[in-house]
Design an enzyme around this catalytic site. Sequence first.
Site, PDB file in Angstrom:
ATOM      1  CE  LYS A  49      -0.404  -0.478   5.035  1.00 36.91           C
ATOM      2  NZ  LYS A  49      -1.233  -1.071   6.116  1.00 36.91           N
ATOM      3  NE  ARG A 148      -6.681  -0.012  11.094  1.00 38.76           N
ATOM      4  CZ  ARG A 148      -5.443  -0.132  10.615  1.00 38.76           C
ATOM      5  NH1 ARG A 148      -4.610   0.895  10.660  1.00 38.76           N
ATOM      6  NH2 ARG A 148      -5.023  -1.263  10.091  1.00 38.76           N
ATOM      7  CE1 TYR A 270      12.697  31.382   7.471  1.00 43.57           C
ATOM      8  CE2 TYR A 270      12.656  29.005   7.137  1.00 43.57           C
ATOM      9  CZ  TYR A 270      12.585  30.291   6.635  1.00 43.57           C
ATOM     10  OH  TYR A 270      12.396  30.481   5.298  1.00 43.57           O
ATOM     11  CG  MET A 327       9.466  23.824   1.595  1.00 44.96           C
ATOM     12  SD  MET A 327       8.534  24.953   0.555  1.00 44.96           S
ATOM     13  CE  MET A 327       7.368  25.622   1.722  1.00 44.96           C
TER      14      MET A 327
HETATM   15  C1  LIG Z   1      -0.471  -1.980   6.838  1.00 46.52           C
HETATM   16  C2  LIG Z   1      -1.000  -3.274   7.259  1.00 46.52           C
HETATM   17  C3  LIG Z   1      -0.165  -4.390   7.362  1.00 46.52           C
HETATM   18  C4  LIG Z   1       1.344  -4.290   7.251  1.00 46.52           C
HETATM   19  O1  LIG Z   1       1.823  -3.794   8.471  1.00 46.52           O
HETATM   20  P1  LIG Z   1       3.391  -3.619   8.794  1.00 46.52           P
HETATM   21  O2  LIG Z   1       3.406  -3.182  10.211  1.00 46.52           O
HETATM   22  O3  LIG Z   1       3.878  -2.553   7.868  1.00 46.52           O
HETATM   23  O4  LIG Z   1       4.047  -4.912   8.550  1.00 46.52           O
HETATM   24  C5  LIG Z   1      -0.749  -5.621   7.620  1.00 46.52           C
HETATM   25  N1  LIG Z   1      -2.082  -5.739   7.802  1.00 46.52           N
HETATM   26  C6  LIG Z   1      -2.912  -4.668   7.755  1.00 46.52           C
HETATM   27  C7  LIG Z   1      -4.373  -4.857   7.991  1.00 46.52           C
HETATM   28  C8  LIG Z   1      -2.391  -3.406   7.506  1.00 46.52           C
HETATM   29  O5  LIG Z   1      -3.221  -2.342   7.478  1.00 46.52           O
END
Ligand SMILES: *Cc1c(COP(=O)(O)O)cnc(C)c1O
Length: 388
Positions: A49, A148, A270, A327
């Site tokens: 992802k 979640r 800054y 930046m």
């Molecule tokens: C992002 C995610 C993972 C991978 O998690 P990592 O901690 O990056 O290994 C696995 N399962 C779900 C449901 C996730 O959202």
Amino acid sequence: MAGGYTIKGTGPDAYLAGGRLTIDLDALVANYRDLAARSAPAQAAAVVKADGYGLGLEPVARALAGAGCRRFFVALPHEGVALRRVLPDAEIFVLNGLFGQEAAAAYREHRLMPVVNSQSDLSVWEAYGWDGENPRPCAVHVDTGMNRLGLTFERARALASENALTRALTPILVMSHLACADEPGHPMNRRQLESFQAVKTLFPETESSLCNSAGIFLGGDFLCDVTRPGIALYGGGAVGGIANPMRPVVLAEARIAQVRRARAGESVSYAATPLARDTIIAVASTGYADGYHRAASGAAVPLRATRAGASGFIHGQEAPVLGRVTMDLTLFDVTALGEDAVAVGDHVELFGPNMPIDRVAEAAGTIAYELLTTLGRRYHREYVGDGA
Ligand SMILES: *Cc1c(COP(=O)(O)O)cnc(C)c1O
């Protein structure tokens, strides 16, 4: 990058860019193999992802597929569509579920499988899912403590008994997600495992999946049939309190634009952080717009009263960030390297083999996941290694 060769450069040309990323596909593949071995007898899928955790979906997915990975997880349907173009035959699961009827058409067209998270996902998939070898394939996510996404246990039980009769859906995977796997001793891990074992009995014919990267290190019963590593593939430390066994995948470097000398009592950047001593400053051409977070600013900066800032690594030594990260520019203290050690055009390592990404993340009050997924678009990127 031993033995690797450049397969692809993307982003702005190296000589026009403020920084460069070197992404080591051999290290990625080695990490996949390592995690697959730790997962055995379970099979390791891969989570790609957020553009392969910021490293580029296409090269990452190709390298992982080349290493034998057949199952992939993305978060969003458009990520699944992009991944399907790269991997025509892979199984692709969309973690965030279905996005209504219109999106279901895209899932059909691109043979994406939703992770069914809710009653509405269920109804839409029953009405609009695709028929593979089996009708309407999907993963079923049951919540065991994250609150979640995911069905409740009761809803999952009802689904299991209805589906045993109607066969409206084909659950390919039943899954849940651990809340505290990065803390191996946390009691939540065992509690979630016990809840998940009850979930598995509802779907006796279906493969099960509980572990993210950190979960794999819990081992044993946690592994189930399929694991879902993300961060550890990309070299991040999944588990707190142990040495990170993964190989670094990303080397992020910034070009030095200028080297200057300032006297004790002068100030930098800054908000005018005062200098306690005569200082040699290397001015690097990346900043928070490149994902080098402003929260990594140097010690003595008012907004960082309690924690030291991040450091870079240059010519064999650490160089602390001086003053506020801006930046497009970040100042590094290279006094310890001595006169004329650093020149314009040199590169300072922001994170990579010599400066662990988890250390930089911690200095910025965040985690490696966030540093990777916020890497900016202004880097020149090179992919090295044959991914084999
Ligand atoms: C992002 C995610 C993972 C991978 O998690 P990592 O901690 O990056 O290994 C696995 N399962 C779900 C449901 C996730 O959202």
